[in-house]
Scaffold this active site. Sequence first.
Site, short mmCIF file in Angstrom:
data_model
loop_
_atom_site.label_atom_id
_atom_site.label_comp_id
_atom_site.label_asym_id
_atom_site.label_seq_id
_atom_site.Cartn_x
_atom_site.Cartn_y
_atom_site.Cartn_z
N LEU A 82 -15.70 7.54 -44.48
CA LEU A 82 -15.89 7.61 -43.23
C LEU A 82 -16.63 6.40 -42.87
O LEU A 82 -17.71 6.06 -43.50
CB LEU A 82 -16.71 8.88 -42.76
N GLY A 119 -15.43 10.05 -48.01
CA GLY A 119 -13.92 10.26 -47.32
C GLY A 119 -12.83 9.71 -48.22
O GLY A 119 -11.76 10.42 -47.99
N ASN A 152 -19.77 11.47 -52.84
CA ASN A 152 -21.33 11.06 -52.98
C ASN A 152 -22.21 11.19 -51.75
O ASN A 152 -23.32 10.61 -51.65
CB ASN A 152 -21.34 9.51 -53.38
N GLU A 153 -21.86 11.74 -50.76
CA GLU A 153 -22.55 12.17 -49.55
C GLU A 153 -24.05 12.32 -49.74
O GLU A 153 -24.72 11.85 -48.99
CB GLU A 153 -22.02 13.37 -48.79
#
Lengths: 299, 299, 299
Positions: free
Chosen positions: A105, A150, A174-175
Amino acid sequence: VCPPGVLPLCRPPAWDRAARPPPSPPPAPGLPLAPCRAFSNNKIQVELDESSGVAMMKFKSPPVNSLSLEFLTEFSISLEKLENNRACRGVIITSAVPKIFSSGLDITEMCGKSVEHYAEFWRAVQELWLRLYGSNMVTVAAINGSSPAGGCLVALSCDYRIMAENPKFSIGLNEAQLGIVAPFWFKDTFVNVVGHRTAECSLQLGSLYPAPEAHRLGLVDELVPEEKLMEKAAAVMAQWLALPDHARQLTKTMMRKALLDRLVAHREEDINNFITFISKESIQKSLRMYMEMLKKRKS
Amino acid sequence: VCPPGVLPLCRPPAWDRAARPPPSPPPAPGLPLAPCRAFSNNKIQVELDESSGVAMMKFKSPPVNSLSLEFLTEFSISLEKLENNRACRGVIITSAVPKIFSSGLDITEMCGKSVEHYAEFWRAVQELWLRLYGSNMVTVAAINGSSPAGGCLVALSCDYRIMAENPKFSIGLNEAQLGIVAPFWFKDTFVNVVGHRTAECSLQLGSLYPAPEAHRLGLVDELVPEEKLMEKAAAVMAQWLALPDHARQLTKTMMRKALLDRLVAHREEDINNFITFISKESIQKSLRMYMEMLKKRKS
Amino acid sequence: VCPPGVLPLCRPPAWDRAARPPPSPPPAPGLPLAPCRAFSNNKIQVELDESSGVAMMKFKSPPVNSLSLEFLTEFSISLEKLENNRACRGVIITSAVPKIFSSGLDITEMCGKSVEHYAEFWRAVQELWLRLYGSNMVTVAAINGSSPAGGCLVALSCDYRIMAENPKFSIGLNEAQLGIVAPFWFKDTFVNVVGHRTAECSLQLGSLYPAPEAHRLGLVDELVPEEKLMEKAAAVMAQWLALPDHARQLTKTMMRKALLDRLVAHREEDINNFITFISKESIQKSLRMYMEMLKKRKS
């Protein structure tokens, strides 16, 4: 739900086969029914080989194929076109940018924007996932570069994942490393691929795995030398297309419908959660810091 | 839900963040807000290193750290204290008794006691699990000895499990061997770690696995030589604490909330089931026989 | 729910322990309570060793032990008899036909028959699965030949699967290859054994796995040389029977009840789905073509 006369083109994604109108309007009168062989857009290049029924979809949005609102919209529309094209039975998704599949994202869409913008952006993320995870076509990810967050979700949503065996390429959700949280449907998609335990550990640590480790965990199905990637993707696609479409599609729907339904049922709530979370000053600050870091690293 | 002025201390476990009052009363007036460095109780020794934010919790209830009502109560209170202590971000759980992590639920609490006692005991088992499985802190089990039944549950409820590689140490949910049945939330916790198939087979056979086998099945995450266990636990803890707390905690809640909610919703029913089952003469008899066997083996 | 006087014989399958009357009528007055040692039927041979409590069930319906309506009915009745026989605690299921365990559902039952016949046939398939997957007995599949589709389901429904290590023997839910779709409870049973990802991929491709590959995926638990198969099955059975029946049965119910309940709740709907699907001319055509192919291959 399909307007009379366009039934052959009417193939909505599995997740709304019964409930919604066909996703695209019927072709304008006078246009030939057999559609596009290739359509190039701004950010994604699509080529359909009508003899095999396989489309090649290449991300070409340098520097890192980030999933901006514009990219996501183009991605959804491209999928929709192919979905509605009877000549197309499968899609291979890959990148035209060296070393990167997709960086995930686009953080600039989540930073310092209006609430309305956040809502529009998040709806586009949802739309893409609903369309890709619920696609009736065979979807193969040919992962020829790194694929965090994303980008990893895009790969996870396909039917099969082949990755270049280069250990410098990494993949993962890995957010958490950025101080943000993957939404429940990222998590559900991940659990369905790697199981609950690996997902639990991996999501909390925001782990990015080098290709060999990703393969060991089942996050990708196969590793091949980078120069063999497209050849292998085509071979896998041929194997999947050897099966009768109808039975395969019903089976895919059976496996994925529960997850798709869950987001469809909680879509507005999920958008509100995202807006509330992303609007927090602490989150905005940590995203800004992350972008600063990226900029410095580049220069 | 938090009384004004004590917000910084108010961090209930993930499973009731929204629904319940803070689990402990605010500190008495006049006491310093910065709490305990170390508190020793009867059965569990707790030491908090405020510089790292990591607490060490050591079971010291010889001969086998069995989970008696008193032990469970002290365990829950210790967790609650740490949970409410802003200086504490993670807990390493280990044993001060050689060769045993914990032998599990104390059978004497389930034998020849009143219905009221069974209810109180079972509620304490539930409470411990809700608090540990739902903890906002990072929890690492440093398993330095055998860990059957309830001892295994304690380990399974942590975020990460490291075990001494000694094949004489075994771990597993072996309730079936004693003629009793693990409750659904033991089972759910187990399934989330090892998957449905391994859990199904293992629970029916009451399997205890030597450390290497437990590692192979994913029941523990890592094996290390016994003398390296604490060092490794500290390193793993540091890795988990490198992540921002908020995102990690929300992610943990997302992964575990469904299970925690399920017990919260069926808590009284689960207590009644336990009482009915444990009160059966056949079960009492088989527990008495098991205790006889243990006594003989000791002498 | 049990008529007075026959309690010792009253052991309905796990999935309807509470809800339904005992599955078989009490023995006629005058008959001895201790039932059959061996009963041979048309298609399945059953022998009970009362000293060990283990029954041997051998499919003997050449050429390929296909699950016809008659076979399924006999299979269900045999299981029911054993279930109600106190002397029987476990069943080993194997084949008396060389090279084939079972070829799965009999296609002739699904081709060119009446709607009533389809309904009766499908109900018999459901009945068999409910009875086998929910059996209170220990069930071990000794897979001494290939086992596609419904044959694989029979194996998957047992507690443990041992397969002859011959790589010419294959096993899998290959329905998609025939253009048909495994129903949701086949899928659920499969997911519980091999996990969601393997099931998703495998069901869409209709994969048949040679024994070694099936073992690697966890589809079967163990491989042994064909001549050791029965010996191994007996040893595994003895290991499972070493556990107290009551705790093991409650544990099995806990693991399997959700799936059994799901079919029980949607049984009529599932029959209707089957009838609608199988009645389609396209499906009928593809089944006829498959049968033609089988005939040609034979001659």
